[in-house]
Write an enzyme that holds these catalytic residues in place. Structure first.
Site, PDB file in Angstrom:
ATOM      1  N   THR A  22       0.328  -1.052   0.164  1.00  0.00           N
ATOM      2  CA  THR A  22      -0.111   0.480   0.323  1.00  0.00           C
ATOM      3  C   THR A  22       1.136   1.437   0.018  1.00  0.00           C
ATOM      4  O   THR A  22       2.346   0.965   0.714  1.00  0.00           O
ATOM      5  CB  THR A  22      -0.442  -0.399   1.085  1.00  0.00           C
ATOM      6  OG1 THR A  22      -1.703  -0.817   1.047  1.00  0.00           O
ATOM      7  CG2 THR A  22      -1.812   1.303   1.405  1.00  0.00           C
ATOM      8  N   THR A  40       0.067   1.910   7.133  1.00  0.00           N
ATOM      9  CA  THR A  40       0.265   0.464   5.945  1.00  0.00           C
ATOM     10  C   THR A  40       0.329  -1.084   6.555  1.00  0.00           C
ATOM     11  O   THR A  40       0.808  -0.891   7.852  1.00  0.00           O
ATOM     12  CB  THR A  40       0.999   0.568   5.133  1.00  0.00           C
ATOM     13  OG1 THR A  40       1.222  -1.388   4.441  1.00  0.00           O
ATOM     14  CG2 THR A  40       2.487   0.681   6.007  1.00  0.00           C
ATOM     15  N   ARG A  75     -14.671  -6.037   0.622  1.00  0.00           N
ATOM     16  CA  ARG A  75     -14.224  -6.195   2.013  1.00  0.00           C
ATOM     17  C   ARG A  75     -13.191  -4.925   1.959  1.00  0.00           C
ATOM     18  O   ARG A  75     -13.227  -4.602   0.581  1.00  0.00           O
ATOM     19  CB  ARG A  75     -12.779  -7.577   1.900  1.00  0.00           C
ATOM     20  CG  ARG A  75     -11.936  -6.788   3.467  1.00  0.00           C
ATOM     21  CD  ARG A  75     -11.143  -5.948   2.675  1.00  0.00           C
ATOM     22  NE  ARG A  75      -9.233  -6.237   4.088  1.00  0.00           N
ATOM     23  CZ  ARG A  75      -8.437  -5.117   3.670  1.00  0.00           C
ATOM     24  NH1 ARG A  75      -8.289  -4.786   2.984  1.00  0.00           N
ATOM     25  NH2 ARG A  75      -7.641  -5.462   5.302  1.00  0.00           N
TER      26      ARG A  75
HETATM   27  N1  ASP Z   1      -3.748  -2.202   4.546  1.00  0.00           N
HETATM   28  C1  ASP Z   1      -3.585  -2.438   3.211  1.00  0.00           C
HETATM   29  C2  ASP Z   1      -5.026  -3.786   3.708  1.00  0.00           C
HETATM   30  O1  ASP Z   1      -4.861  -4.432   5.042  1.00  0.00           O
HETATM   31  C3  ASP Z   1      -2.731  -3.574   2.840  1.00  0.00           C
HETATM   32  C4  ASP Z   1      -1.229  -2.648   2.844  1.00  0.00           C
HETATM   33  O2  ASP Z   1      -1.226  -2.394   3.770  1.00  0.00           O
HETATM   34  O3  ASP Z   1      -0.819  -3.044   2.292  1.00  0.00           O
HETATM   35  O4  ASP Z   1      -6.035  -3.472   2.543  1.00  0.00           O
END
Ligand code: ASP
Length: 320
Positions: free
Chosen positions: A180, A231, A208
């Site tokens: 992310t 993230t 989701r």
């Molecule tokens: N935080 C993001 C999610 O759970 C995933 C990520 O940080 O890559 O959708």
């Protein structure tokens, strides 16, 4: 807040596994994003413009789990999400369940500035994108398709029962492709902003929604405190309203670095376990920056007037 501030930007490209071959494009990507955002700040531009353009660069890069190159859900489809927040006005915009918008962060900003809402998903959001002539781009890449097949195989072989992914992650580290992207910035006027964009957790259920577009969880900005982008495992950030917690720590006098460290401690203390990986970046109202993580890695960078060139890290830290 009327005195002139020295601008600063902090950018992350995710708390994922960041294996060897992929780390270089990741580091290059965050550096390019930080340069783009800092250029705007340097010329007197706003923190909101800065974080939006920085995140858009990473959505276009193909090196991250955001925009082009987003992870696939369990139905082999992309459902992207993003958010942005202006610390001056506390206005925020967020989008989710987007299939082919090139830059979800631009649509989040449209929600923030052109509608009366904060969070719009799916068809309604796609319709707005059309009204505002936003570009489209098919986000699926070869790499994500490959990861999807590996992850799905493991799932079908009974090595995972979502969401208890801990064992699976041990055998299939690429499941942890938590790339992310996010950015936080302080501009010369003393305004802060934050933005975050993602394809979401790989193999997520259709529909989701994670922390990234959820205001307070993946993104928060308040001039009286600072700005934060998260993230990691979205559900952890949601259960702890983590970005707002970081801002509350800063609002109560902690520096950005102390605030992100405290928030990671909070994760480890309140939701302990192997399935609680998080990474956080922050800037406080004085322009001090912070980054912390309990994930194996955090790909991040920052630029301040002192550094001129981006200082980029693929920080690795193992927390018991
Ligand atoms: N935080 C993001 C999610 O759970 C995933 C990520 O940080 O890559 O959708």
């Amino acid at each position: 807040m009327s005195e002139v501030r020295k601008p600063v930007i902090v950018v992350h490209g995710g708390a994922g596994a960041w294996n060897h071959e992929r780390s270089q494009p990741g580091l290059e990507g965050v550096k390019k994003a930080a340069k783009t955002g800092f250029e705007i700040l340097k010329h007197g531009g706003s923190a909101v413009d800065s974080v939006m353009e920085a995140v858009a660069v990473m959505e276009d890069a193909g090196a991250f789990n955001a925009g082009y190159g987003s992870s696939l859900n369990i139905d082999k489809r992309v459902e992207m999400e993003a958010s942005i927040m202006d610390g001056k006005t506390l206005q925020a915009g967020a989008v989710g369940l987007l299939e082919d918008i090139r830059n979800p962060v631009r649509l989040a900003r449209i929600i923030m500035e052109k509608t009366d809402h904060v969070f719009v998903v799916g068809e309604g959001a796609e319709k707005l994108a059309e009204m505002f002539d936003l570009e489209r781009r098919e986000p699926t890449t070869e790499l994500r398709l490959k990861y999807y097949e590996n992850q799905r195989k493991a799932l079908l072989e009974g090595r995972s029962r979502l969401p208890r992914l801990a064992n699976l992650v041990e055998n299939y580290p690429e499941l942890f492709t938590l790339e992310t992207v996010g950015a936080v910035a302080l501009d010369k006027e003393g305004n802060v902003a934050a933005a975050t964009s993602t394809g979401g957790f790989p193999l997520k259920l259709p529909g989701r929604i994670g922390d990234s577009p959820s205001i307070g969880c993946g993104t928060y900005a308040d001039n009286q405190a600072g700005a934060c982008s998260a993230t990691g495992v979205g559900e952890i950030a949601m259960r702890l309203v983590l970005s707002k917690s970081v801002c509350d720590f800063m609002g109560n006098g902690k520096t950005a670095e102390e605030a992100v460290e405290l928030a990671i401690e909070l994760v480890n203390r309140r939701i302990p376990g192997t399935y609680n990986s998080m990474g956080l970046i922050a800037v406080d109202a004085y322009g001090r920056i912070g980054a912390a993580h309990n994930s194996p890695n955090l790909c991040w960078t920052y630029i301040s007037p002192e550094t001129k060139e981006p200082v980029a890290y693929l920080a690795a830290k193992i927390v018991e």
